[in-house]
Design a protein around this motif. Sequence first.
Motif, PDB file in Angstrom:
ATOM      1  N   ALA A 178       0.834  -1.203  -0.220  1.00  0.00           N
ATOM      2  CA  ALA A 178       0.339   0.446  -0.021  1.00  0.00           C
ATOM      3  C   ALA A 178       1.039   1.303   0.093  1.00  0.00           C
ATOM      4  O   ALA A 178       2.179   1.154   0.645  1.00  0.00           O
ATOM      5  N   LEU A 179       0.371   2.281  -1.080  1.00  0.00           N
ATOM      6  CA  LEU A 179       0.984   3.523  -1.072  1.00  0.00           C
ATOM      7  C   LEU A 179       0.109   3.853  -0.255  1.00  0.00           C
ATOM      8  O   LEU A 179      -1.360   4.402  -0.581  1.00  0.00           O
ATOM      9  N   GLN A 180       0.492   5.420   0.881  1.00  0.00           N
ATOM     10  CA  GLN A 180      -0.954   6.394   0.634  1.00  0.00           C
ATOM     11  C   GLN A 180      -0.900   7.229   0.364  1.00  0.00           C
ATOM     12  O   GLN A 180       0.108   7.553  -1.066  1.00  0.00           O
ATOM     13  N   PRO A 181      -2.085   8.030  -0.287  1.00  0.00           N
ATOM     14  CA  PRO A 181      -2.100   9.425  -0.774  1.00  0.00           C
ATOM     15  C   PRO A 181      -1.359  10.413  -1.184  1.00  0.00           C
ATOM     16  O   PRO A 181      -0.673  10.726  -1.902  1.00  0.00           O
ATOM     17  N   SER A 182      -0.920  10.096   0.193  1.00  0.00           N
ATOM     18  CA  SER A 182       0.719  11.607   0.367  1.00  0.00           C
ATOM     19  C   SER A 182       1.693  11.527  -0.097  1.00  0.00           C
ATOM     20  O   SER A 182       2.063  12.441  -0.533  1.00  0.00           O
ATOM     21  N   GLN A 183       2.620  10.432  -0.532  1.00  0.00           N
ATOM     22  CA  GLN A 183       2.826   9.243  -1.004  1.00  0.00           C
ATOM     23  C   GLN A 183       3.266   9.622  -2.261  1.00  0.00           C
ATOM     24  O   GLN A 183       3.781   9.486  -2.930  1.00  0.00           O
ATOM     25  N   TRP A 184       1.565   9.190  -2.938  1.00  0.00           N
ATOM     26  CA  TRP A 184       1.344   9.335  -4.245  1.00  0.00           C
ATOM     27  C   TRP A 184       1.457  10.497  -4.970  1.00  0.00           C
ATOM     28  O   TRP A 184       1.890  10.693  -5.894  1.00  0.00           O
TER      29      TRP A 184
END
Length: 328
Positions: A178-184
């Motif tokens: 899982a990538l966090q929305p902030s990382q994306w």
Amino acid sequence: MDTSTPNSPLPSGGACRLTDRGVIRAVGADAASFLHGQLSNDVSRLGSAQARLGAYCSPQGRMLASLVFARSGPEELWLSLSADVLAPTLKRLSMFVLRAKAKLSDASAELAVVGLAGARAAAWLGESAPAAPWDKADRDGAMVIRLQPARLDGTDVPVWLWIGPIAQAEAVLAALPALQPSQWARLELATGVAQVNAATSGQFVPQMLNYELVGGVDFRKGCYPGQEVVARSQYLGKLKRRGFLLGATVPMQPGQEIFWSEDAGQPAGVIAAAAPELSGSGHAALAELKIAVTQSGTLHLGAADGPLLALLPLPYALPHEAAAPTSA
């Protein structure tokens, strides 16, 4: 002016459900030709293995929405855009369909958008992964679109959009870290492409966000709303505003104004997109700025005495930089 590079660790990759994105479905024999007359990029010659970035503009040439789109069938296209501008964009486009054999609808309840990034996503996609920016591949009733690479600390991280049925999206998310929305969001900033949302809709001509540099404007195609303004900005006058990548020690938000120390009485630019650094220390943003303010003085967020901003390197050269003379 100070140009800094943040210490951002490279993620190994993964997937993130992009709940801030929606999808418009366009269906019908005239769907492509209708959209060709509405968007800044070519739709009529769009092949089944291609995708496009484009802008939907006002008659004044200001971007009301930005879209990533591709064909899902011979007479069907899917267009991904910020969810908070989907309804007004769909309403405005639908007003001009008239007698065209095309039907536009909000498909967000059926189709999900997932961001894929890094080596783990590349391994999962395998040989079917689109190799070049704006290439597209069909995969089990979904589509995978290669975006501009995300450049972090001098390394290009591959990123893709997966668009497909919601039930399949769950399987995609389960198969990858899982990538966090902030990382994306930070990876997307690193591509040098800012999406238009409700906070920035109607503020920018495409070139102010460098869209013609990342494949978002086709100057050879025919008319579309705002086309004369966009073309005139390109050919008849020197562009005075561009998109720049900025760093700060405080969070930034789309729509926030930027001020320049040498002319503090008026804003020098606007934040278009923002995200925290992957390292957890600091923040980054893509912003529209007057080119002149990047040559001297200091930039500040929100007010003339606001937090200091630093210029960060973009993943591509701006025309005024490429044309600048080099010292012997």
